[in-house]
Enzyme design. Sequence first.
Site, PDB file in Angstrom:
ATOM      1  N   THR A  80       0.804  -1.223   0.000  1.00  0.00           N
ATOM      2  CA  THR A  80       0.000   0.000   0.000  1.00  0.00           C
ATOM      3  C   THR A  80       0.834   1.269   0.000  1.00  0.00           C
ATOM      4  O   THR A  80       0.279   2.361  -0.089  1.00  0.00           O
ATOM      5  CB  THR A  80      -0.935   0.009   1.221  1.00  0.00           C
ATOM      6  OG1 THR A  80      -0.156  -0.245   2.393  1.00  0.00           O
ATOM      7  CG2 THR A  80      -2.000  -1.064   1.087  1.00  0.00           C
ATOM      8  N   GLU A 316      -9.619   1.150   3.771  1.00  0.00           N
ATOM      9  CA  GLU A 316     -10.990   0.641   3.648  1.00  0.00           C
ATOM     10  C   GLU A 316     -11.966   1.593   2.965  1.00  0.00           C
ATOM     11  O   GLU A 316     -13.001   1.156   2.455  1.00  0.00           O
ATOM     12  CB  GLU A 316     -11.554   0.288   5.036  1.00  0.00           C
ATOM     13  CG  GLU A 316     -11.240  -1.125   5.498  1.00  0.00           C
ATOM     14  CD  GLU A 316      -9.991  -1.230   6.330  1.00  0.00           C
ATOM     15  OE1 GLU A 316      -9.780  -2.301   6.921  1.00  0.00           O
ATOM     16  OE2 GLU A 316      -9.202  -0.266   6.401  1.00  0.00           O
TER      17      GLU A 316
END
Length: 355
Positions: A80, A316
Amino acid sequence: EKDLPYSGKHLRECYQIGMDRFGWKQRQNQPRSHRDGRWLVGWGMATSTYPGYRSPGAAKVRLLADGTAVVSSATQDLGTGTYTTMTQVAADALGIPPERIKAELGDSTLPPAPVSGGSMTTASVTPAVQAAAEDALRKVIRCAIEDENSPLHGMAESQLVARDGAVSVAGREPKVSYADVLKSRKLPMIEGAAQVAPGAEMKQYAFHSFGAQFSEVRVDSETGEVRIARHVGVFDVGRVINTKTARSQALGGITWGIGMALLEHTVYDKKHGRVITNNLADYAVPVNADIPNIDVAFVDQPDFISNSVGARGIGEIGITGVAPAIGNAIYHATGIRVRDLPITPDKLLAGNLRG
């Protein structure tokens, strides 16, 4: 839930940017109002929100005699971009190029950091990196003041700044590079350390990220097949440290949201309770052919109440709102409201799709 003001909320801007990029004003409100041959076309949107979690985090920054630096924290990079964000924040704080900074992570002997979950890594680790870098720079300034051979010897600490790789008086000459400070003092390195944690602000504000998801679907009026034609996601996640890695996370979240809406389904054996769809041969996930052109944008308004860097996590937020947007688009296309996921052809055909 606690009736507190948000630390930052730019949801209205997400709506407006998304509407403009998607062309929402051209939408006709009546379901089944747009048809392309056998394909029913619909537009839908929904809101995204996810908590802005943050945990205690620690980091160290070492300035080395060769003019490079090492930043370390016992966090992890799942793909990420943690290596990148740690390096960027350290480079910004130290005033040296990112290519001269090495990021160390993934080792429990390093300064402690939280797990990569709950979209909290960036908000927890980067403030610690920034604080550790500032601690290292304070030590560099003190070394320059104490060095009898330094042109800055004896000056007040408040007069000096450390930036652009050197110590000086408000950026003016004379400047002494970090490397020269260390070499003059015969030091192999100067180390700064910091541990930061949420404080009183947690009782004063609510911390959330927001976004708006817009989706266009095409539904085969004969078979009930659903295809995503295009998708726009706009997000308010505080400061965006790296646009490329942030966009990649949003793309991944939206992709999984498409899978959630149309494909993914855990099937249990009703007699034994075992999961039948327990491997990727049986459990349907999106592939390249399922994913349309995805347009991602960020409001990029720092949230300095949350932390000193102003960034909230992105992990998320990308998936939230995608399935509702697709569900709304399918309703707009067909007039059929499906309230359980995934939205599969049999559910649409059972709802009198052919009209």
